[in-house]
Design an enzyme around this catalytic site. Structure first.
Site, PDB file in Angstrom:
ATOM      1  N   HIS A 170      -3.983   6.275   1.505  1.00 47.49           N
ATOM      2  CA  HIS A 170      -4.157   4.842   0.856  1.00 47.49           C
ATOM      3  C   HIS A 170      -5.818   4.479   1.442  1.00 47.49           C
ATOM      4  CE1 HIS A 170      -4.341   0.618   0.426  1.00 47.49           C
ATOM      5  NE2 HIS A 170      -4.254   0.310   1.805  1.00 47.49           N
ATOM      6  N   ASN A 175     -10.102  -2.113  -1.683  1.00 45.65           N
ATOM      7  CA  ASN A 175      -8.756  -1.583  -1.242  1.00 45.65           C
ATOM      8  C   ASN A 175      -7.784  -2.478  -2.412  1.00 45.65           C
ATOM      9  OD1 ASN A 175      -6.070  -1.728  -0.339  1.00 45.65           O
ATOM     10  ND2 ASN A 175      -6.795  -1.805   1.597  1.00 45.65           N
ATOM     11  N   CYS A 189       0.758  -1.299  -0.033  1.00 45.71           N
ATOM     12  CA  CYS A 189       0.138   0.129   0.039  1.00 45.71           C
ATOM     13  C   CYS A 189       0.749   1.211   0.028  1.00 45.71           C
ATOM     14  CB  CYS A 189      -0.853  -0.091   1.118  1.00 45.71           C
ATOM     15  SG  CYS A 189      -1.820  -1.467   1.226  1.00 45.71           S
TER      16      CYS A 189
END
Lengths: 77, 337
Positions: B263, B293, B114
């Site tokens: 993120h 995500n 990430c």
């Protein structure tokens, strides 16, 4: 934070009626105590108590008293 | 010569997992509850046989079709993935060939999750501003769904597959368009977000038994494992410090940043961080509803969506902050060109 106020915050985490917690309860008796609830507790401790909670120690907690003990100096009588 | 972000596109695979389906599988969950907690309505899933290179190529082709640049303009390819097509060869080499990039083009993979997009921007800036490249194609691509056990709702509800393609080019300017950056690493958290097998330390084990954790989530040692509370605690510990360091390096105050693009892990975490950082919601986009995500692609996808919504304009200052698996984190400033 006073103990009674902590219990009220904890009731919000568990989404149970105010006054449900007296301090002697097991967490599993208050509702589901899973990783989502643990995250909610960490968030509450951060925002309401400015306290950093160690997730591994939180995972070992079984009772409301264990949670209070996890926050030394942050919850007072 | 300064580096700047010239264009961004992204690609999501066709298959999807929506909240209605997740809710049907999990007693006590509703689609509304899942979306309220995660901020995600739908995650996209790579098809069997559809790999990170396929998603990356599709994202890059959208960039080329848009006219932002031509394949022959690219002189360096950076590809961030943790789900490469092969151990070897390098996925970036496969992508160079499939995109028809020049054989004089540099190409490498880097393995980050990430935090990967912010690291990639830093690398691209360094390549351009030291005169080693003029047009860097930064690709981020993941197919985490291939690591996820169908019985593990904790990660199924969050992660989606996807890829983003960003062109970082050079421009004559005295002022920076990218940077400064701050970085962070803490490998002591490695076991909290991990696929335990499949590498050289522990080979993929077809006989690894399915185990069920105390939350009722199932997985084998070949699957992605995430300790949600540990990751959340890590984020609360690290991100406020990182944003302070970033602002200090940039000589800015928090209110001088037009968009804080963190993120896009999940809505619950982002909302908590937003309040902790005291950033108004209009300066703190949460744009992950239709893809979930996507690991290293969440920030470029959010930037692309901001642009499509007309919320990003020339001269605006953006603070980008990536964090997660490793643990690894990075923050970087961008001035939109």
């Amino acid at each position: 934070m006073r103990t009674q106020d902590f219990y009220r915050e904890l009731e919000c985490v568990f989404d149970i009626p105010a006054g449900s917690i007296t301090g002697t309860e097991k967490l599993v008796d208050l509702g589901t105590w899973d990783s989502i609830m643990a995250i909610s507790f960490i968030a509450m401790a951060d925002s309401k108590l400015n306290a950093e909670v160690a997730a591994n120690k939180l995972a070992a907690c079984r009772t409301v008293a264990d949670l209070v003990a996890l926050l030394p100096g942050k919850v007072t009588t | 010569m300064k580096a700047f972000i010239k264009a961004i596109e992204y690609y999501l695979p066709d298959a999807y997992l929506d909240n209605e389906r997740l809710a049907r599988e999990v007693p006590g969950w509703t689609a509304e509850k899942i979306e309220a907690k995660t901020g995600i309505a739908c995650r996209r899933l790579a098809a069997p046989g559809e790999c990170s290179s396929d998603l990356a190529v599709a994202a890059a082709q959208k960039l080329f079709v848009s006219g932002a640049c031509r394949p022959t303009d690219i002189d360096y390819l950076l590809l961030c993935t943790q789900s490469p097509d092969y151990f070897l060869p390098t996925t970036a080499c496969l992508v160079q060939d499939r995109l028809g990039l020049p054989t004089t083009c540099g190409a490498l993979d880097f393995n980050l999750g990430c935090s990967g997009f912010v690291y990639g921007l830093s690398l691209a800036k360094a390549l351009i501003e030291t005169g080693q490249a003029r047009n860097v194609l930064l690709l981020t691509a993941e197919t985490y769904s291939k690591f996820i056990h169908p019985g593990d709702r904790s990660v199924r509800a969050l992660f989606g597959d996807g890829a983003a393609a960003t062109i970082v080019s050079s421009i004559e300017s005295d002022a920076d368009y990218i940077g400064p950056f701050v970085f962070g690493t803490d490998g002591s958290g490695a076991n909290n977000l991990i696929v335990p097998t499949g590498g050289a330390r522990r080979a993929h084990d077809p006989s690894s038994p399915v185990t069920e954790d105390s939350d009722g989530n199932q997985r084998t040692e070949n699957n992605l494992y995430m300790n949600g509370p540990e990751i959340f605690a890590f984020t609360l510990r690290v991100i406020p410090q990182t944003t302070s360091r970033l602002l200090e390096c940039a000589g800015l105050k928090i209110e001088e940043v037009d968009h804080w693009v963190l993120h896009q892990a999940n809505r619950y975490m982002l909302e908590h961080l937003r309040k902790k950082l005291r950033v108004p919601p209009e300066h703190f986009p949460i744009l992950m509803a239709d893809c979930g995500n996507t690991v290293s692609s969440t920030i470029p996808i959010a930037l692309c969506d901001l642009l499509a919504q007309g919320r990003l304009s020339r001269g605006q200052r953006l603070a980008l902050v990536g964090f997660g698996v490793g643990y690894s984190w990075a923050g970087g400033m961008v001035r939109w060109a």
